[in-house]
Each structure stands twice: as structure tokens, then as C-alpha cells.
Write a protein that holds these residues in place. Structure first.
Motif, PDB file in Angstrom:
ATOM      1  N   GLY A  17       0.813  -1.209   0.000  1.00  0.00           N
ATOM      2  CA  GLY A  17       0.000   0.000   0.000  1.00  0.00           C
ATOM      3  C   GLY A  17       0.845   1.256   0.000  1.00  0.00           C
ATOM      4  O   GLY A  17       1.673   1.448   0.900  1.00  0.00           O
ATOM      5  N   GLY A  18       0.640   2.114  -1.001  1.00  0.00           N
ATOM      6  CA  GLY A  18       1.438   3.331  -1.135  1.00  0.00           C
ATOM      7  C   GLY A  18       0.700   4.596  -0.770  1.00  0.00           C
ATOM      8  O   GLY A  18       1.003   5.665  -1.296  1.00  0.00           O
ATOM      9  N   GLY A  19      -0.277   4.482   0.154  1.00  0.00           N
ATOM     10  CA  GLY A  19      -0.928   5.673   0.679  1.00  0.00           C
ATOM     11  C   GLY A  19      -0.051   6.340   1.723  1.00  0.00           C
ATOM     12  O   GLY A  19       1.139   6.033   1.858  1.00  0.00           O
ATOM     13  N   VAL A  20      -0.626   7.236   2.499  1.00  0.00           N
ATOM     14  CA  VAL A  20       0.162   7.990   3.473  1.00  0.00           C
ATOM     15  C   VAL A  20       0.755   7.085   4.549  1.00  0.00           C
ATOM     16  O   VAL A  20       1.943   7.171   4.861  1.00  0.00           O
ATOM     17  N   SER A  21      -0.058   6.183   5.134  1.00  0.00           N
ATOM     18  CA  SER A  21       0.456   5.330   6.215  1.00  0.00           C
ATOM     19  C   SER A  21       1.561   4.416   5.715  1.00  0.00           C
ATOM     20  O   SER A  21       2.600   4.266   6.367  1.00  0.00           O
ATOM     21  N   GLY A  22       1.374   3.802   4.550  1.00  0.00           N
ATOM     22  CA  GLY A  22       2.401   2.927   4.005  1.00  0.00           C
ATOM     23  C   GLY A  22       3.662   3.675   3.630  1.00  0.00           C
ATOM     24  O   GLY A  22       4.774   3.202   3.867  1.00  0.00           O
ATOM     25  N   SER A  23       3.503   4.871   3.065  1.00  0.00           N
ATOM     26  CA  SER A  23       4.665   5.663   2.658  1.00  0.00           C
ATOM     27  C   SER A  23       5.470   6.144   3.851  1.00  0.00           C
ATOM     28  O   SER A  23       6.708   6.132   3.835  1.00  0.00           O
ATOM     29  N   VAL A  24       4.776   6.576   4.909  1.00  0.00           N
ATOM     30  CA  VAL A  24       5.475   7.009   6.119  1.00  0.00           C
ATOM     31  C   VAL A  24       6.211   5.837   6.752  1.00  0.00           C
ATOM     32  O   VAL A  24       7.392   5.940   7.113  1.00  0.00           O
ATOM     33  N   CYS A  25       5.533   4.704   6.879  1.00  0.00           N
ATOM     34  CA  CYS A  25       6.152   3.521   7.480  1.00  0.00           C
ATOM     35  C   CYS A  25       7.368   3.079   6.687  1.00  0.00           C
ATOM     36  O   CYS A  25       8.450   2.854   7.247  1.00  0.00           O
ATOM     37  N   ALA A  26       7.217   2.944   5.382  1.00  0.00           N
ATOM     38  CA  ALA A  26       8.321   2.487   4.533  1.00  0.00           C
ATOM     39  C   ALA A  26       9.505   3.448   4.580  1.00  0.00           C
ATOM     40  O   ALA A  26      10.663   3.034   4.665  1.00  0.00           O
ATOM     41  N   SER A  27       9.217   4.743   4.541  1.00  0.00           N
ATOM     42  CA  SER A  27      10.289   5.752   4.528  1.00  0.00           C
ATOM     43  C   SER A  27      11.060   5.770   5.842  1.00  0.00           C
ATOM     44  O   SER A  27      12.293   5.855   5.855  1.00  0.00           O
ATOM     45  N   LEU A  28      10.345   5.679   6.966  1.00  0.00           N
ATOM     46  CA  LEU A  28      11.023   5.669   8.267  1.00  0.00           C
ATOM     47  C   LEU A  28      11.884   4.418   8.428  1.00  0.00           C
ATOM     48  O   LEU A  28      13.012   4.490   8.921  1.00  0.00           O
ATOM     49  N   LEU A  29      11.364   3.272   8.021  1.00  0.00           N
ATOM     50  CA  LEU A  29      12.148   2.037   8.133  1.00  0.00           C
ATOM     51  C   LEU A  29      13.378   2.090   7.233  1.00  0.00           C
ATOM     52  O   LEU A  29      14.465   1.649   7.625  1.00  0.00           O
ATOM     53  N   ARG A  30      13.219   2.613   6.036  1.00  0.00           N
ATOM     54  CA  ARG A  30      14.359   2.680   5.113  1.00  0.00           C
ATOM     55  C   ARG A  30      15.453   3.570   5.671  1.00  0.00           C
ATOM     56  O   ARG A  30      16.640   3.247   5.578  1.00  0.00           O
ATOM     57  N   GLY A 422       1.256   4.887  10.394  1.00  0.00           N
ATOM     58  CA  GLY A 422       2.483   4.402   9.758  1.00  0.00           C
ATOM     59  C   GLY A 422       3.703   4.583  10.637  1.00  0.00           C
ATOM     60  O   GLY A 422       4.611   3.742  10.662  1.00  0.00           O
ATOM     61  N   LEU A 423       3.723   5.681  11.394  1.00  0.00           N
ATOM     62  CA  LEU A 423       4.822   5.949  12.331  1.00  0.00           C
ATOM     63  C   LEU A 423       4.906   4.872  13.399  1.00  0.00           C
ATOM     64  O   LEU A 423       5.982   4.339  13.689  1.00  0.00           O
ATOM     65  N   MET A 424       3.757   4.519  13.988  1.00  0.00           N
ATOM     66  CA  MET A 424       3.769   3.506  15.034  1.00  0.00           C
ATOM     67  C   MET A 424       4.172   2.139  14.485  1.00  0.00           C
ATOM     68  O   MET A 424       4.923   1.394  15.130  1.00  0.00           O
ATOM     69  N   ALA A 425       3.676   1.789  13.303  1.00  0.00           N
ATOM     70  CA  ALA A 425       4.053   0.510  12.704  1.00  0.00           C
ATOM     71  C   ALA A 425       5.562   0.432  12.493  1.00  0.00           C
ATOM     72  O   ALA A 425       6.193  -0.596  12.783  1.00  0.00           O
ATOM     73  N   ALA A 426       6.158   1.514  12.011  1.00  0.00           N
ATOM     74  CA  ALA A 426       7.613   1.541  11.803  1.00  0.00           C
ATOM     75  C   ALA A 426       8.361   1.402  13.121  1.00  0.00           C
ATOM     76  O   ALA A 426       9.350   0.672  13.229  1.00  0.00           O
ATOM     77  N   ASN A 427       7.885   2.095  14.152  1.00  0.00           N
ATOM     78  CA  ASN A 427       8.532   2.018  15.462  1.00  0.00           C
ATOM     79  C   ASN A 427       8.475   0.604  16.036  1.00  0.00           C
ATOM     80  O   ASN A 427       9.447   0.121  16.634  1.00  0.00           O
ATOM     81  N   ARG A 428       7.326  -0.045  15.877  1.00  0.00           N
ATOM     82  CA  ARG A 428       7.181  -1.395  16.417  1.00  0.00           C
ATOM     83  C   ARG A 428       8.143  -2.368  15.718  1.00  0.00           C
ATOM     84  O   ARG A 428       8.801  -3.183  16.362  1.00  0.00           O
ATOM     85  N   ILE A 429       8.211  -2.295  14.401  1.00  0.00           N
ATOM     86  CA  ILE A 429       9.102  -3.193  13.657  1.00  0.00           C
ATOM     87  C   ILE A 429      10.561  -2.905  13.992  1.00  0.00           C
ATOM     88  O   ILE A 429      11.368  -3.833  14.173  1.00  0.00           O
TER      89      ILE A 429
END
Length: 437
Positions: A17-30, A422-429
Motif C-alpha cells: 500500500g502506497g498511501g500515506v500510512s504505508g509511505s510514512v512507514c516504509a520511509s522511516l524504516l528505510r 504508519g509511524l507507530m508501525a515503523a517504530n514497532r518493527i
């Protein structure tokens, strides 16, 4: 909390998913060293906050390209965590303040009231007990807050917050800007149709549809479902639960919670609501309408109007407005058999609304373009967080290395909530990589 410094690592994470939540999560993890691949089934990024670069013909016949927001037209920054994210190196400079003139347009009268005046009355803010002549009960207070948030005028929380709260916009597609800045690998036109977990290796395998039907990609060490599709999330969780080997998640009381959550996702999936956006190019500014964005009160057809030309970086001498339909009108438009008829019918609804204002001159448009949001909004959300809570912005399952994010988990459907999820998902991972629970 999101500024977690992690050594560069080889962990592969798939974000669907490339919406806001997916983009924020992916970008923070990268940016934290993960090897991230984002899969988007459509040809464009951003989801409900997407924009298009339109080739617009001016009155002189010249073709001009301009970004036009066809989803959420603005971004609010009210949560301190989102403010920190906006000011972080990842997002710094992507959003600009939109010093527009905002208001509410009466669908019956054509009269316009400024957003400041509407907010100052308190009708779209939860009233404090001392502001009332008699103290409101908790039940009445909750009802008032619910009515405020569900009001058609409160499009993407347009009328919530303090009367001096600023609105922001992005010169380009927000998700594209984030993903490019973080150098995330993005595969568009790639629909993920199933996700299979190997508990022995703790790895995910993805299967694809469309032009990539029959193909698989293996060896992802974590999976993020950010595709705004609770039905797909329910399918993945149901498959996991049926073959679960984790001792903790097999406990009856825990399994019952997961089963109820799956049922809630499936129920939510039946409440999808379509919306339409109509981009309208005029030969000149609308004389007599001194506003740049308007929530519409009392219309069964048009919910929001936005002057794209007033946004930062959009003033190219082309006057472009975008209208947002109501869900009821979208259902009527769905019956039309071609895009041209949808655009014309939508324009007639917009025109009928605008001509009610006696001081407004409404020229015929030079061109129009209509867009459909098939999965725009849900009638309700899961509301996993009570007001003021933040611990359920995303839902994660460490034994399965799985995270779900999206604003449908919260109480508000808007860009800020999607980003926080998306921020929380990235933090958890990222925390799992350090051995955190």
C-alpha cells in the motif's frame, strides 16, 4: 520516539500500500537501515491523499502541467508526534503552510461564513463544561463529539481544532516526495493478492495478481499491510490463526481477541464508501468568491470545494478548482455509463451550488477531469483508540512479524491519523529488531 538510530541491517520488509500510512512507514524504516520494498496496486501513489500532474489547456490553447490534489486537499498538524515528524529530516520542506482563505458555503443559501467564525462559535469543538450554562453529561459530550466528527462539513477534520490552526499542502504528491527522499524501492501496478507466513523460518512470501499473476517473492522478514483494505487484512490474519503455532497467540483468551478483531475487520470492509473528485479548469478566477477552500453545508451532492491554484507552488496562471462529492452523490454517479457523463453531471451540481451566490460570476469551464476513489472512506472506523489515546494507532503481531496500519484503525479518517499509524508501525518493527516486545 520515531528517531530510532539502528545500524544498517539486511532485514527485508514488505509494505503493501502506497498511501500515506504505508509511505510514512516504509520511509522511516528505510532511513533506519531496513531493506524496504513497497508494493502499490495502482499506477499512482498517495491513496486518498494522491495528486495528479494534469496537462491543462489554457484559454489561449497553451498546455500547462500542474499538480492537482484529487484526494485530501490539505494536511493538519495538531498532534505533537506528527509535528515532530513534519519537522524531522525525512519530511522537512515537503509540507508548506497554505495561507488560504477558508470557509463554509451554505448549500441552500449560497452564503459563505469564514472557517474562523465557524470554529469560534464552538460548534465544531468539544465544548468544555465551564463553557456551558449547565454541565454536560459524559454521554452528551461524547454524542456532541461524534456528531462533530461525522458532519459532512468536517471533511478530513477541516473544521476541528483551534480557530487559528494552520493548514498545510504539498507542492507535489506527498507519498512520492517521502518515498523518493528516503530512497525506498517502489513497485507500482503490482497487486498483492495473498501473503503466506512460514513460522519455521519467520518469513513472508507474497503472491501477485494482474500482469504478475503466478509470481511470488519470498524471504521478507516483516510484513506491513497499509493498503486500506481491512478485508485483505482479515484474510491474512484468518490464515495465520488457522495454522498458528505460537504458544502465546494460541491461548484461548488471546485467540478470542484475535478472532473478534478479524470479525471487526470483515464487518468494516462492508462499509466502504466511494467518492468522486472533479478537477475544473476555468479561464479566469471566480469573481465574487473570495475563498480558497470551502466546506459545503446542506448539499447532498457536493461536500468540499478547493481552489488548487491558491496552494504553494500551484499558481501557474491556470485557475483550477477541485470539487469533492458526497458519498450519496457518488452512488448516483456510479450509475452513469461513461466518464464524460459523470463529469458533466458533477459539474452541473457544482454550478447549481455556486450560482446561488448573487455576487459570484461562474464561467463555463475550459476542461474537466473526474476521478473515482473506489475505497475512499468507511462509514465508520474501528476506533481502537479512545479520545487522547495513541497506543493502537497501528496493530502489530510480533510472533508473525506483521503490522497493520491505516486511519481506519483510529477514530478520524485524515492524513494526520494515517501518518501516525504508519509511524507507530515503523517504530514497532524497528523495536523488534532490537528485541523489544
Amino acid at each position: 520516539a520515531f528517531q530510532i538510530l539502528i545500524e544498517a541491517m539486511a532485514q527485508r520488509v514488505a509494505v503493501v500500500g502506497g498511501g500515506v500510512s504505508g509511505s510514512v512507514c516504509a520511509s522511516l524504516l528505510r532511513r533506519q537501515g531496513f531493506n524496504v520494498t513497497l508494493f502499490e496496486k495502482s499506477s499512482f501513489l498517495g491513496g486518498r491523499a494522491s495528486s495528479r500532474k494534469l496537462a491543462l489547456k489554457s484559454e489561449t490553447g497553451n498546455i500547462q502541467a500542474q499538480h492537482v490534489d484529487v484526494g485530501a486537499h490539505f494536511v493538519k498538524v495538531s498532534d505533537p508526534r506528527f509535528k515532530m515528524l513534519v519537522e524531522s529530516p525525512l519530511m522537512q520542506g515537503i509540507l508548506q503552510e497554505w495561507p488560504g482563505r477558508f470557509g463554509v458555503l451554505g448549500g441552500a443559501s449560497g452564503a459563505v461564513m469564514s472557517r474562523f467564525d465557524v470554529q469560534s462559535t464552538g460548534m465544531f469543538r468539544q465544548r468544555k463544561a465551564q463553557e456551558s450554562q449547565e454541565q454536560m453529561s459524559e454521554e452528551d459530550s461524547a454524542k456532541q463529539l461524534g456528531e462533530m466528527r461525522s458532519s459532512a462539513m468536517n471533511f478530513c477534520r477541516f473544521l476541528e481544532g483551534m480557530s487559528d490552526e494552520k493548514l498545510y499542502a504539498c507542492e507535489q504528491n506527498l507519498s512520492e516526495a517521502l518515498l523518493q527522499k528516503a530512497s525506498v524501492e517502489v513497485l507500482q501496478d503490482t497487486e498483492v493478492v495473498s501473503a503466506t507466513f512460514d513460522p519455521r523460518r519467520v518469513r513472508w512470501s507474497l503472491a501477485f495478481g494482474g500482469g504478475f499473476a503466478g509470481r511470488h517473492v519470498d524471504d521478507f522478514e516483516a510484513l506491513v499491510l497499509a493498503n486500506h483494505d481491512p478485508g485483505f487484512a482479515a484474510q491474512v490474519l484468518g490464515d495465520l490463526q488457522s495454522c498458528n503455532v505460537d504458544e502465546e497467540l494460541s491461548r484461548p483468551e488471546v485467540a478470542s481477541v484475535v478472532s473478534n478483531f478479524i470479525a471487526s475487520l470483515r464487518s468494516l470492509n462492508t462499509t466502504r464508501r466511494c467518492r468522486y473528485s472533479l478537477a475544473i479548469m476555468f479561464p479566469k478566477p471566480l469573481s465574487g468568491l473570495d475563498f480558497d477552500a470551502l466546506a459545503v453545508h446542506g448539499s447532498s451532492e457536493v461536500q468540499f470545494l478547493c481552489r488548487e491554484s491558491s496552494k504553494p507552488g500551484r499558481g501557474l496562471g491556470v485557475e483550477v478548482w477541485v470539487a469533492q462529492s458526497t458519498t450519496e452523490f457518488a452512488q448516483m454517479l456510479d450509475r452513469e455509463d461513461c466518464e464524460k457523463k459523470v463529469a458533466e453531471k458533477f459539474w452541473q451540481a457544482v454550478k447549481a451550488l455556486l450560482v446561488k451566490s448573487p455576487s459570484l460570476s461562474v464561467p463555463e469551464p475550459l476542461s474537466m477531469q473526474v476521478y473515482s476513489w473506489e475505497n475512499a472512506f468507511f462509514q465508520n472506523t474501528l476506533e481502537l483508540n479512545a479520545p487522547g489515546e495513541t497506543h493502537n494507532d497501528a496493530v502489530t503481531f510480533k510472533p508473525w512479524a506483521l503490522a497493520l496500519c491505516g486511519d481506519y484503525l483510529s477514530s478520524d479518517q485524515c492524513v494526520e491519523e494515517a501518518a501516525l499509524s504508519g509511524l507507530m508501525a515503523a517504530n514497532r518493527i524497528a523495536g523488534w529488531a532490537h528485541g523489544a516486545d
